[in-house]
Design a protein around this motif. Structure first.
Motif, PDB file in Angstrom:
ATOM      1  N   ALA A 169       0.832  -1.213   0.000  1.00 19.61           N
ATOM      2  CA  ALA A 169       0.000   0.000   0.000  1.00 19.61           C
ATOM      3  C   ALA A 169       0.858   1.251   0.000  1.00 19.61           C
ATOM      4  O   ALA A 169       1.937   1.281   0.597  1.00 19.61           O
ATOM      5  N   VAL A 170       0.357   2.269  -0.692  1.00 23.23           N
ATOM      6  CA  VAL A 170       0.894   3.625  -0.549  1.00 23.23           C
ATOM      7  C   VAL A 170      -0.011   4.301   0.463  1.00 23.23           C
ATOM      8  O   VAL A 170      -1.186   4.546   0.197  1.00 23.23           O
ATOM      9  N   VAL A 171       0.518   4.569   1.647  1.00 22.53           N
ATOM     10  CA  VAL A 171      -0.290   5.098   2.751  1.00 22.53           C
ATOM     11  C   VAL A 171      -0.587   6.581   2.560  1.00 22.53           C
ATOM     12  O   VAL A 171      -1.699   7.033   2.798  1.00 22.53           O
ATOM     13  N   ALA A 172       0.419   7.344   2.129  1.00 28.71           N
ATOM     14  CA  ALA A 172       0.233   8.790   1.946  1.00 28.71           C
ATOM     15  C   ALA A 172       1.332   9.332   1.038  1.00 28.71           C
ATOM     16  O   ALA A 172       2.440   8.795   0.983  1.00 28.71           O
ATOM     17  N   ILE A 226       1.996  19.561   2.085  1.00 25.95           N
ATOM     18  CA  ILE A 226       0.768  19.660   1.306  1.00 25.95           C
ATOM     19  C   ILE A 226       0.369  18.241   0.901  1.00 25.95           C
ATOM     20  O   ILE A 226       1.033  17.634   0.044  1.00 25.95           O
ATOM     21  N   PRO A 227      -0.684  17.666   1.525  1.00 29.59           N
ATOM     22  CA  PRO A 227      -1.099  16.306   1.172  1.00 29.59           C
ATOM     23  C   PRO A 227      -1.519  16.223  -0.297  1.00 29.59           C
ATOM     24  O   PRO A 227      -2.143  17.138  -0.830  1.00 29.59           O
ATOM     25  N   VAL A 228      -1.155  15.124  -0.921  1.00 37.35           N
ATOM     26  CA  VAL A 228      -1.534  14.876  -2.312  1.00 37.35           C
ATOM     27  C   VAL A 228      -2.791  14.017  -2.314  1.00 37.35           C
ATOM     28  O   VAL A 228      -2.883  13.017  -1.592  1.00 37.35           O
ATOM     29  N   THR A 229      -3.776  14.401  -3.106  1.00 35.79           N
ATOM     30  CA  THR A 229      -5.024  13.647  -3.211  1.00 35.79           C
ATOM     31  C   THR A 229      -4.718  12.200  -3.614  1.00 35.79           C
ATOM     32  O   THR A 229      -3.982  11.976  -4.587  1.00 35.79           O
ATOM     33  N   PRO A 230      -5.238  11.222  -2.869  1.00 34.00           N
ATOM     34  CA  PRO A 230      -4.918   9.818  -3.145  1.00 34.00           C
ATOM     35  C   PRO A 230      -5.167   9.377  -4.586  1.00 34.00           C
ATOM     36  O   PRO A 230      -4.454   8.508  -5.097  1.00 34.00           O
ATOM     37  N   THR A 231      -6.146   9.980  -5.263  1.00 29.87           N
ATOM     38  CA  THR A 231      -6.455   9.565  -6.631  1.00 29.87           C
ATOM     39  C   THR A 231      -5.410  10.019  -7.645  1.00 29.87           C
ATOM     40  O   THR A 231      -5.441   9.591  -8.794  1.00 29.87           O
ATOM     41  N   ARG A 232      -4.474  10.885  -7.232  1.00 32.80           N
ATOM     42  CA  ARG A 232      -3.443  11.374  -8.161  1.00 32.80           C
ATOM     43  C   ARG A 232      -2.336  10.369  -8.396  1.00 32.80           C
ATOM     44  O   ARG A 232      -1.562  10.506  -9.355  1.00 32.80           O
ATOM     45  N   THR A 233      -2.233   9.368  -7.517  1.00 28.43           N
ATOM     46  CA  THR A 233      -1.214   8.336  -7.685  1.00 28.43           C
ATOM     47  C   THR A 233      -1.851   6.964  -7.499  1.00 28.43           C
ATOM     48  O   THR A 233      -2.865   6.816  -6.828  1.00 28.43           O
ATOM     49  N   VAL A 234      -1.236   5.968  -8.125  1.00 28.67           N
ATOM     50  CA  VAL A 234      -1.715   4.595  -7.986  1.00 28.67           C
ATOM     51  C   VAL A 234      -0.506   3.666  -7.868  1.00 28.67           C
ATOM     52  O   VAL A 234       0.525   3.888  -8.512  1.00 28.67           O
ATOM     53  N   LEU A 235      -0.629   2.659  -7.018  1.00 26.40           N
ATOM     54  CA  LEU A 235       0.422   1.658  -6.858  1.00 26.40           C
ATOM     55  C   LEU A 235       0.213   0.547  -7.871  1.00 26.40           C
ATOM     56  O   LEU A 235      -0.877  -0.018  -7.980  1.00 26.40           O
ATOM     57  N   ILE A 236       1.264   0.251  -8.629  1.00 25.77           N
ATOM     58  CA  ILE A 236       1.248  -0.904  -9.526  1.00 25.77           C
ATOM     59  C   ILE A 236       2.122  -1.968  -8.874  1.00 25.77           C
ATOM     60  O   ILE A 236       3.354  -1.876  -8.898  1.00 25.77           O
ATOM     61  N   PRO A 237       1.500  -2.969  -8.220  1.00 29.46           N
ATOM     62  CA  PRO A 237       2.289  -3.986  -7.507  1.00 29.46           C
ATOM     63  C   PRO A 237       3.143  -4.817  -8.458  1.00 29.46           C
ATOM     64  O   PRO A 237       2.775  -5.053  -9.609  1.00 29.46           O
ATOM     65  N   LEU A 247       5.076   3.507  -8.596  1.00 38.12           N
ATOM     66  CA  LEU A 247       4.112   4.561  -8.280  1.00 38.12           C
ATOM     67  C   LEU A 247       3.800   5.243  -9.606  1.00 38.12           C
ATOM     68  O   LEU A 247       4.700   5.764 -10.268  1.00 38.12           O
ATOM     69  N   SER A 248       2.529   5.208  -9.987  1.00 38.08           N
ATOM     70  CA  SER A 248       2.138   5.723 -11.294  1.00 38.08           C
ATOM     71  C   SER A 248       1.124   6.842 -11.146  1.00 38.08           C
ATOM     72  O   SER A 248       0.440   6.955 -10.123  1.00 38.08           O
ATOM     73  N   ALA A 249       1.045   7.679 -12.180  1.00 39.15           N
ATOM     74  CA  ALA A 249       0.066   8.766 -12.213  1.00 39.15           C
ATOM     75  C   ALA A 249      -0.989   8.420 -13.255  1.00 39.15           C
ATOM     76  O   ALA A 249      -0.682   8.296 -14.439  1.00 39.15           O
ATOM     77  N   PRO A 250      -2.254   8.226 -12.841  1.00 37.58           N
ATOM     78  CA  PRO A 250      -3.310   7.906 -13.809  1.00 37.58           C
ATOM     79  C   PRO A 250      -3.466   8.985 -14.869  1.00 37.58           C
ATOM     80  O   PRO A 250      -3.756   8.706 -16.019  1.00 37.58           O
ATOM     81  N   SER A 251      -3.289  10.251 -14.458  1.00 40.12           N
ATOM     82  CA  SER A 251      -3.379  11.360 -15.423  1.00 40.12           C
ATOM     83  C   SER A 251      -2.691  12.580 -14.822  1.00 40.12           C
ATOM     84  O   SER A 251      -2.674  12.762 -13.612  1.00 40.12           O
ATOM     85  N   GLY A 252      -2.116  13.377 -15.679  1.00 40.33           N
ATOM     86  CA  GLY A 252      -1.520  14.636 -15.236  1.00 40.33           C
ATOM     87  C   GLY A 252      -0.143  14.543 -14.636  1.00 40.33           C
ATOM     88  O   GLY A 252       0.435  15.549 -14.232  1.00 40.33           O
TER      89      GLY A 252
END
Length: 199
Positions: free
Chosen positions: A85-88, A99-110, A117-122
Motif C-alpha cells: 500500500a501507498v499510505v500517503a 501539502i497532502p496529495v489527493t490519493p487519486t493522483r497516484t496509484v500503486l502498480i504492484p 508509483l504511477s500517475a493515472p493522469s496529469g
C-alpha cells in the motif's frame, strides 16, 4: 533520495521458538530464556542481511521515501518490494510546509520485483523547488513469520544459525553468505539497470 524505516520489526513477529528448534537447543530447563536476547539479535541481523541482499522487505512495516526529483514524470519505480500500500503522498516545500496529495493522483502498480508509483493522469505530483515529495509505504510479505515464502524464511534461519555459531569471531577473511543461503535467495535478487533503461 532517502528511505526511512518508520516502524521496526516487533519481537513477537520473530520466530524465536522456531529458531531454538532449528538450533536444537534443549528445553524445559529453568534458564530456558537466558539466550533469548542473543538469539533475537542474530535473527534480526540475519533478517537485515537477507533484506539487503534481495532488496525485499520480509516482515511488514512502514517506510518513508523522500525524493527530490522523479526519474519519469508519469511513473516511478519504488525502492522496496513487495509494497502492499501507498499510505500517503505529500509535497514538502523548502520551509517544511506539508501539502497532502489527493490519493487519486497516484496509484500503486504492484510487482514482486519493482513495484511502481504511477500517475493515472496529469503526471506525478510536482516536487517543490528546493523541497521534496514524501511517500509513506507499507512494505513486506506480511506481519507474521508465516507470511514469508518458505525459502526466504529458511534462508534467515540458516544465516542466523551461522551468525550464532560464529558470534565470537570478530573477523572472518573473505566473509560471505553461506552457499546454502545464497542458493535460497538467488531468485529474489533484483537486477537493476540504470543506463537509461526503465527498471
Amino acid at each position: 533520495m532517502t528511505l526511512e524505516e518508520l516502524s521496526g520489526v516487533a519481537t513477537a513477529a520473530l520466530p524465536l521458538a522456531g529458531f531454538k528448534d532449528h538450533l536444537r537447543l534443549g528445553s524445559g530447563f529453568a534458564d530456558d530464556g537466558v539466550q533469548d536476547e542473543v538469539l533475537e539479535a542474530v535473527l534480526r541481523a540475519a533478517l537485515a542481511a537477507i533484506e539487503a541482499r534481495t532488496g525485499k522487505v520480509l516482515l511488514e512495516r512502514e517506510f518513508r521515501w523522500s525524493v527530490t526529483a522523479w526519474r519519469d514524470r508519469d511513473r516511478q519505480p519504488l525502492p522496496l518490494a513487495p509494497v502492499s500500500a501507498v499510505v500517503a503522498v505529500r509535497q514538502v516545500d523548502r520551509n517544511g510546509t506539508q501539502i497532502p496529495v489527493t490519493p487519486t493522483r497516484t496509484v500503486l502498480i504492484p510487482d514482486a520485483q519493482r513495484p511502481v508509483l504511477s500517475a493515472p493522469s496529469g503526471g506525478l505530483p510536482a516536487v517543490p523547488r528546493d523541497g521534496r515529495v514524501e511517500v509513506d509505504l507499507l512494505a513486506g510479505y506480511g506481519p507474521e513469520w508465516s507470511d514469508l515464502p518458505a525459502d526466504l524464511a529458511q534462508a534467515v534461519m540458516m544465516l542466523a544459525a551461522h551468525f550464532h555459531e560464529y558470534r565470537s569471531n570478530v573477523g572472518v577473511p573473505g566473509a560471505a553468505l553461506p552457499f546454502g543461503v545464497t542458493s535460497l535467495i538467488e531468485r529474489y535478487r533484483t537486477v537493476r539497470m540504470f543506463m537509461g533503461g526503465r527498471s
